[in-house]
Write an enzyme that holds these catalytic residues in place. Structure first.
Site, short mmCIF file in Angstrom:
data_model
loop_
_atom_site.label_atom_id
_atom_site.label_comp_id
_atom_site.label_asym_id
_atom_site.label_seq_id
_atom_site.Cartn_x
_atom_site.Cartn_y
_atom_site.Cartn_z
CG PHE A 87 -11.68 -3.64 -4.57
CD1 PHE A 87 -11.66 -2.39 -5.14
CD2 PHE A 87 -10.72 -4.57 -4.96
CE1 PHE A 87 -10.71 -2.05 -6.10
CE2 PHE A 87 -9.76 -4.25 -5.91
CZ PHE A 87 -9.76 -2.98 -6.48
NE ARG B 85 0.59 7.27 -8.09
CZ ARG B 85 -0.47 6.62 -7.66
NH1 ARG B 85 -1.62 7.26 -7.48
NH2 ARG B 85 -0.42 5.34 -7.40
NE ARG C 267 -2.99 6.55 -0.44
CZ ARG C 267 -3.00 6.28 -1.73
NH1 ARG C 267 -1.97 5.69 -2.31
NH2 ARG C 267 -4.06 6.58 -2.45
CG HIS D 130 -7.46 9.10 -6.71
ND1 HIS D 130 -7.23 7.82 -7.16
CD2 HIS D 130 -7.45 9.91 -7.81
CE1 HIS D 130 -7.11 7.84 -8.48
NE2 HIS D 130 -7.24 9.10 -8.89
#
EC number: 2.7.4.6
Length: 152
Positions: A59, A87, A104, A117
């Site tokens: 990917f 995180r 997310r 990110h």
């Protein structure tokens, strides 16, 4: 716990979908300090260097193409335990596995468009900060409420 810095990037999908202020707000509400901020469309070279650990993965090319396809908001955040806390705020890489309440978990659906990110450790944070920012782009400043954020 020690004061540290981490690199956070809002990816092109997060910028295009209008989530910049919401994401920055989540980090500010947590009590972290923004010490570096810029918006840019990353070059292919920057994208390849950033994701170099994935160079041999199938990917890799798509990832580089995506991250350089539009504006990215690159940030450096500072605070006690900021790497691990970031995180947790971000959530699992696969949005469908991310907990509700995480960035997310609340805002993303697809792993290829997972909005944000964040550095995954101290060494990665240093590498990514140095890759995306020059030292003079980072601001040393003190918040007036810092004594209310932690005991240290």
């Amino acid at each position: 716990m020690t004061k540290e810095r981490t690199f956070i990037a809002i990816k092109p999908d997060g910028v295009q979908r209008g989530y910049v202020s919401e994401i920055i707000g989540r980090f500010e509400k947590k009590g972290f300090k923004l010490v570096g901020l810029k918006q840019l469309i990353p070059s292919k070279d920057l994208a390849q260097n950033h994701y170099g650990v994935h160079r041999e993965r199938p990917f890799f090319g798509d990832l580089v193409d995506f991250i350089s396809s539009g504006p990215v908001v690159a940030m450096v955040w500072e605070g006690e335990g900021v790497i691990l806390s970031a995180r947790k705020l971000i959530g699992a890489t696969k949005p469908l596995e991310a907990e509700p309440g995480t960035i997310r978990g609340d805002l993303a659906i697809d792993i290829g468009r997972n909005i944000i990110h964040g550095s995954d450790g101290e060494d990665t944070a240093k590498f990514e900060i140095d890759l995306w920012f020059n030292e003079e782009e980072l601001c040393e400043w003190y918040t007036s409420d810092s004594k209310w954020r932690s005991e240290n």
